[in-house]
Design an enzyme around this catalytic site. Structure first.
Site, PDB file in Angstrom:
ATOM      1  N   ASN A 180       1.370  -1.051   0.150  1.00  0.00           N
ATOM      2  CA  ASN A 180       0.496   0.169  -0.088  1.00  0.00           C
ATOM      3  C   ASN A 180       0.723   1.486  -0.226  1.00  0.00           C
ATOM      4  O   ASN A 180       1.250   1.760   0.953  1.00  0.00           O
ATOM      5  CB  ASN A 180      -0.811  -0.132   1.629  1.00  0.00           C
ATOM      6  CG  ASN A 180      -1.734   1.090   1.603  1.00  0.00           C
ATOM      7  OD1 ASN A 180      -1.701   1.909   0.409  1.00  0.00           O
ATOM      8  ND2 ASN A 180      -2.121   1.181   2.342  1.00  0.00           N
TER       9      ASN A 180
ATOM     10  N   LYS B 138       0.604   4.247   0.104  1.00  0.00           N
ATOM     11  CA  LYS B 138      -0.281   5.601   0.658  1.00  0.00           C
ATOM     12  C   LYS B 138      -0.148   6.407  -0.392  1.00  0.00           C
ATOM     13  O   LYS B 138      -0.613   6.179  -1.579  1.00  0.00           O
ATOM     14  CB  LYS B 138      -0.169   5.463   2.110  1.00  0.00           C
ATOM     15  CG  LYS B 138      -0.333   4.437   2.762  1.00  0.00           C
ATOM     16  CD  LYS B 138       0.100   4.363   3.956  1.00  0.00           C
ATOM     17  CE  LYS B 138      -0.388   3.112   5.001  1.00  0.00           C
ATOM     18  NZ  LYS B 138       0.124   3.232   6.311  1.00  0.00           N
TER      19      LYS B 138
ATOM     20  N   HIS C 209      -9.380   1.161   4.779  1.00  0.00           N
ATOM     21  CA  HIS C 209      -7.859   1.184   5.623  1.00  0.00           C
ATOM     22  C   HIS C 209      -8.362   2.383   7.247  1.00  0.00           C
ATOM     23  O   HIS C 209      -9.188   2.896   7.051  1.00  0.00           O
ATOM     24  CB  HIS C 209      -6.881   1.428   4.907  1.00  0.00           C
ATOM     25  CG  HIS C 209      -5.485   1.813   5.450  1.00  0.00           C
ATOM     26  ND1 HIS C 209      -5.307   2.486   6.199  1.00  0.00           N
ATOM     27  CD2 HIS C 209      -4.494   1.193   5.017  1.00  0.00           C
ATOM     28  CE1 HIS C 209      -4.038   2.378   6.564  1.00  0.00           C
ATOM     29  NE2 HIS C 209      -3.456   1.272   5.719  1.00  0.00           N
TER      30      HIS C 209
ATOM     31  N   GLU D 193      -6.711   4.628   8.073  1.00  0.00           N
ATOM     32  CA  GLU D 193      -6.464   6.032   7.487  1.00  0.00           C
ATOM     33  C   GLU D 193      -8.008   6.702   7.074  1.00  0.00           C
ATOM     34  O   GLU D 193      -8.026   7.598   6.939  1.00  0.00           O
ATOM     35  CB  GLU D 193      -5.140   6.432   6.851  1.00  0.00           C
ATOM     36  CG  GLU D 193      -4.017   5.966   7.274  1.00  0.00           C
ATOM     37  CD  GLU D 193      -2.740   5.383   6.869  1.00  0.00           C
ATOM     38  OE1 GLU D 193      -2.893   5.044   5.486  1.00  0.00           O
ATOM     39  OE2 GLU D 193      -2.132   5.210   7.661  1.00  0.00           O
TER      40      GLU D 193
ATOM     41  N   GLU E 123      -5.263  -5.258  10.240  1.00  0.00           N
ATOM     42  CA  GLU E 123      -3.162  -4.062  10.658  1.00  0.00           C
ATOM     43  C   GLU E 123      -4.427  -3.501  12.913  1.00  0.00           C
ATOM     44  O   GLU E 123      -5.179  -2.823  12.059  1.00  0.00           O
ATOM     45  CB  GLU E 123      -4.106  -2.643   9.560  1.00  0.00           C
ATOM     46  CG  GLU E 123      -3.330  -3.639   8.213  1.00  0.00           C
ATOM     47  CD  GLU E 123      -3.608  -2.389   7.237  1.00  0.00           C
ATOM     48  OE1 GLU E 123      -2.564  -2.280   6.836  1.00  0.00           O
ATOM     49  OE2 GLU E 123      -3.542  -1.331   7.303  1.00  0.00           O
TER      50      GLU E 123
ATOM     51  N   GLY F  33       2.915   1.439  10.711  1.00  0.00           N
ATOM     52  CA  GLY F  33       3.579   3.400  10.621  1.00  0.00           C
ATOM     53  C   GLY F  33       4.371   3.870  11.918  1.00  0.00           C
ATOM     54  O   GLY F  33       4.937   5.170  12.146  1.00  0.00           O
TER      55      GLY F  33
ATOM     56  N   SER G 166       3.826  -1.919  10.512  1.00  0.00           N
ATOM     57  CA  SER G 166       5.588  -1.957  10.464  1.00  0.00           C
ATOM     58  C   SER G 166       5.783  -3.556  10.108  1.00  0.00           C
ATOM     59  O   SER G 166       7.033  -4.123  10.677  1.00  0.00           O
ATOM     60  CB  SER G 166       5.501  -2.146  11.721  1.00  0.00           C
ATOM     61  OG  SER G 166       4.697  -0.424  12.170  1.00  0.00           O
TER      62      SER G 166
HETATM   63  P1  13P Z   1       3.424   0.319   7.538  1.00  0.00           P
HETATM   64  O1  13P Z   1       3.798  -0.940   6.956  1.00  0.00           O
HETATM   65  O2  13P Z   1       3.483   1.653   7.186  1.00  0.00           O
HETATM   66  O3  13P Z   1       2.727   0.306   9.389  1.00  0.00           O
HETATM   67  O4  13P Z   1       1.691   0.459   6.880  1.00  0.00           O
HETATM   68  C1  13P Z   1       1.123  -0.570   7.704  1.00  0.00           C
HETATM   69  C2  13P Z   1      -0.583   0.072   6.502  1.00  0.00           C
HETATM   70  O5  13P Z   1      -1.033   0.852   6.621  1.00  0.00           O
HETATM   71  C3  13P Z   1      -0.230  -0.566   5.806  1.00  0.00           C
HETATM   72  O6  13P Z   1      -1.921  -0.331   5.160  1.00  0.00           O
END
Ligand code: 13P
Length: 249
Positions: free
Chosen positions: A9, A11, A94, A96, A166, A172, A212
């Site tokens: 992803n 982002k 997601h 976010e 997740e 992150g 992560s």
């Molecule tokens: P990270 O791998 O940066 O923690 O992000 C995970 C994520 O949100 C994938 O959709």
């Protein structure tokens, strides 16, 4: 045996030049992968990525989709538009999007249905916040989310969909769930699907872990019996680090 599925992803990262570099880097590093590999660039890079991925086994996915088919929805992108640009997968729900765009389980459920009806497969995200984990309500939160996002989906559609666990506190932050924490959550999710459908159905559903994931922790996470892949954020932005996760699978 469920196939391992590793999705990146991106982002809100990578313009056209960076997209070209990353995809070309991935193509040279991932020549034959046992896992299914998916990249999910931002909308603006999908057409470029699609052209670069012709004749590659790497699949294309989008990060979100509109609930609507067409019309006066400024800034939105529809299922048929994603399909026409070569997407096979769409991430829905997601954390976010839940956090910054107030997406609910109901909206995510509708999006998943639209994606399936449009001939693509959803990667449906669930996961608890740190506060919820500390209150010891992770299982209830996951149960409510899974029931909500899968409501009304047929068994056939659920079998084909991907669920991504997740934990919000691991996204992150560099704080990965331990393999035990992740495996436990994946079991909860699979059990809910068993209750809603059947063991035969739940045994087919790919459940990815996200939060992560890096080259150095991918192997132990992916060796857990209920962890069938990874949804990768930060570490998918460099070809070599994403490739090391794919190798671990
Ligand atoms: P990270 O791998 O940066 O923690 O992000 C995970 C994520 O949100 C994938 O959709």
């Amino acid at each position: 045996m469920r196939k391992k599925v590793i999705a990146g992803n991106w982002k809100m990262n990578n313009d056209i030049v960076q997209t070209t570099e990353l995809i070309n880097g991935l193509k040279s590093l991932i020549v034959s992968a046992n896992a299914e590999v998916i990249v999910c660039p931002p909308y603006t890079s999908l057409a470029t990525a699609q052209q670069l991925l012709v004749n590659s086994s790497i699949k294309l996915g989008a990060q979100d989709v509109s609930l609507y088919d067409n019309g006066a929805y400024t800034g939105e992108v529809s299922v048929s538009m994603l399909k026409s640009v070569g997407c096979s997968y769409v991430i829905v729900g997601h954390s976010e999007r839940r956090q910054y765009h107030h997406e609910t389980n109901e909206i995510i459920n509708q999006k998943a249905k639209k994606v399936l009806a449009g001939g693509m497969l959803p990667i449906i995200c669930v996961g608890e916040t740190l506060e919820e984990r500390e209150k010891n309500i992770t299982d209830q939160v996951l149960t409510t989310q899974v029931k909500g996002v899968l409501a009304g989906l047929s068994a056939v559609d659920v079998e084909r969909s991907i669920v991504a666990y997740e934990p919000v506190w691991a996204i992150g932050t560099g704080k990965t769930a331990t393999k035990e924490q992740a495996e436990e959550a994946h079991k909860v999710i699979r059990n809910v699907i068993t209750q809603l459908y059947s063991t035969a159905v739940s045994e087919k559903v790919v459940i990815q872990y996200g939060g992560s994931v890096k080259g150095d922790n991918a192997k132990e996470l992916l060796s857990q019996p209920n962890i069938d892949g990874a949804l990768v954020g930060g570490a998918c932005l460099k070809a070599d680090s994403f490739a090391s996760i794919i190798t671990a699978a």
